[in-house]
Design a protein around this motif. Sequence first.
Motif, PDB file in Angstrom:
ATOM      1  N   LEU A 184      -5.537  12.008  -0.281  1.00  0.00           N
ATOM      2  CA  LEU A 184      -5.820  12.033   1.089  1.00  0.00           C
ATOM      3  C   LEU A 184      -5.504  13.520   1.540  1.00  0.00           C
ATOM      4  CD1 LEU A 184      -3.831   9.302   2.541  1.00  0.00           C
ATOM      5  CD2 LEU A 184      -6.077   9.513   2.431  1.00  0.00           C
ATOM      6  N   GLY A 185      -5.907  14.545   0.599  1.00  0.00           N
ATOM      7  CA  GLY A 185      -5.698  15.933   1.160  1.00  0.00           C
ATOM      8  C   GLY A 185      -4.381  16.467   0.940  1.00  0.00           C
ATOM      9  N   SER A 239      -7.270  18.554  -7.504  1.00  0.00           N
ATOM     10  CA  SER A 239      -6.460  17.352  -6.715  1.00  0.00           C
ATOM     11  C   SER A 239      -7.375  16.944  -5.658  1.00  0.00           C
ATOM     12  CB  SER A 239      -5.098  17.788  -6.042  1.00  0.00           C
ATOM     13  OG  SER A 239      -5.531  18.665  -5.044  1.00  0.00           O
ATOM     14  N   PHE A 240      -8.194  17.567  -4.997  1.00  0.00           N
ATOM     15  CA  PHE A 240      -9.247  17.084  -3.924  1.00  0.00           C
ATOM     16  C   PHE A 240     -10.166  15.964  -4.485  1.00  0.00           C
ATOM     17  CE2 PHE A 240      -7.583  21.131  -1.787  1.00  0.00           C
ATOM     18  CZ  PHE A 240      -7.188  20.551  -0.867  1.00  0.00           C
ATOM     19  N   GLN A 241     -10.401  16.209  -5.747  1.00  0.00           N
ATOM     20  CA  GLN A 241     -11.458  15.432  -6.379  1.00  0.00           C
ATOM     21  C   GLN A 241     -11.040  14.058  -6.908  1.00  0.00           C
ATOM     22  OE1 GLN A 241     -13.199  17.797  -9.497  1.00  0.00           O
ATOM     23  NE2 GLN A 241     -12.981  19.717  -8.308  1.00  0.00           N
ATOM     24  N   CYS A 280      -1.212  14.841  -1.136  1.00  0.00           N
ATOM     25  CA  CYS A 280      -1.070  13.357  -0.539  1.00  0.00           C
ATOM     26  C   CYS A 280      -1.990  12.486  -1.285  1.00  0.00           C
ATOM     27  CB  CYS A 280      -1.460  13.435   0.832  1.00  0.00           C
ATOM     28  SG  CYS A 280      -0.154  14.370   1.983  1.00  0.00           S
ATOM     29  N   PHE A 281      -1.640  11.225  -1.717  1.00  0.00           N
ATOM     30  CA  PHE A 281      -2.641  10.263  -2.337  1.00  0.00           C
ATOM     31  C   PHE A 281      -2.300   8.992  -1.898  1.00  0.00           C
ATOM     32  CE2 PHE A 281      -1.587  13.543  -5.284  1.00  0.00           C
ATOM     33  CZ  PHE A 281      -2.828  13.957  -5.648  1.00  0.00           C
ATOM     34  N   PRO A 322       0.915  -1.087   0.205  1.00  0.00           N
ATOM     35  CA  PRO A 322      -0.051  -0.059   0.089  1.00  0.00           C
ATOM     36  C   PRO A 322       0.838   1.110   0.218  1.00  0.00           C
ATOM     37  CG  PRO A 322      -0.909  -1.550   1.560  1.00  0.00           C
ATOM     38  CD  PRO A 322       0.587  -2.075   1.217  1.00  0.00           C
ATOM     39  N   LEU A 323       0.444   2.265  -0.847  1.00  0.00           N
ATOM     40  CA  LEU A 323       1.452   3.234  -1.117  1.00  0.00           C
ATOM     41  C   LEU A 323       0.773   4.438  -0.669  1.00  0.00           C
ATOM     42  CD1 LEU A 323       3.788   4.865  -2.623  1.00  0.00           C
ATOM     43  CD2 LEU A 323       2.215   4.773  -4.656  1.00  0.00           C
ATOM     44  N   LEU A 324       1.359   5.303   0.276  1.00  0.00           N
ATOM     45  CA  LEU A 324       1.310   6.747   0.593  1.00  0.00           C
ATOM     46  C   LEU A 324       2.246   7.702  -0.368  1.00  0.00           C
ATOM     47  CD1 LEU A 324      -0.213   9.102   1.977  1.00  0.00           C
ATOM     48  CD2 LEU A 324       1.477   8.769   3.960  1.00  0.00           C
ATOM     49  N   LEU A 325       1.554   8.341  -1.416  1.00  0.00           N
ATOM     50  CA  LEU A 325       2.281   9.158  -2.228  1.00  0.00           C
ATOM     51  C   LEU A 325       2.323  10.629  -1.797  1.00  0.00           C
ATOM     52  CD1 LEU A 325       3.899   9.640  -4.723  1.00  0.00           C
ATOM     53  CD2 LEU A 325       1.855   9.590  -5.955  1.00  0.00           C
TER      54      LEU A 325
END
Length: 328
Positions: free
Chosen positions: A180-181, A173-175, A250-251, A148-151
């Motif tokens: 993740l904001g 980007s929020f859409q 963040c994604f 699992p990736l947190l970019l």
Amino acid sequence: MDSLFTQNLSDEPDDVPHTQDPVWILGKKYNAIKGRDWLWTPETKDSTYLKILNRFEDRRAAPFSIHQIAVMGASEGKEVGQWFGPNTIAQVLKKLVVYDDWSSITIHVALDNTIIVNDIMRQCKIEGGTTVEVDGKMPLKAPSEWKPLLLIVPLRLGLSEINPVYVNGLKTSFQIEQSLGVIGGKPNLALYFIGCVGDEVIFLDPHTTQRSGSVDQKSEEGEMETDTTYHCRSASRIPITGIDPSVALCFFCATEEDFKSLCKSIQDELINPEKQPLFELCSEKPADWSPVDDYTVEAAGAAASGILEFENLDRQYDASDEEFEFLG
């Protein structure tokens, strides 16, 4: 979506305006008047939720405690008590997540306003698999196993304020489903931007002194009270032009399919439509990429190496964190 803040039972919360405009929170579209399924309830006792809270408790052994963050910050040149900016906290979390075996999450911090897709693929895949092509013609190939990736994408979108050319991209980007904001804030004040409505961004502000304690299994009254300290009673709003230009997008991609979808969304929604995109997406490092080891570049907080030529020279790799307060 996991709940974000507590429900105010005494009056109608004013976290979002009464408007027909859609409200976007962490990649999900809501109706401003009717949609409020993001609200946290005190009855929440999901085992996964409790394990997550356990990792942020105010004790040294917790992987993401204030103690661990402060100590790891020293490796980024920040002494205990100094302010952390979006890039610094991204680098700190990248180092700390290695010690959290339970989550199996890996963090990738994109440097120089560029997401190198195959670097991420090599970081996330466990065994086997192939590389990807980001030309819009061939389908993305992905590895058979995936961490699992947190970019996190640190950016500086202006000098003292956000350049208007980036406003639409930041709102878009929020859409994106995997959003993740945004980590960011105002000078001397760190905030967590979770979404947007109209020309305003919605944020959580955790700057309230709380009693330290453990949630554990949330079986006692004290543990239930401690649980409430992890949530804001309501969210707030600010014009998007009012936030500091130093941010980190963040994604989260739980699966390889999520990452393929994210790459497509970034290309189709954040890059192709914009005259001046927030960042670039490449399959591999450009030939003129600095040969200096990426870790060295990150640790030194180096400025952009010049591999991307932008018309607006006021944006650069976020290496200055002096104007932010640590978000704890």
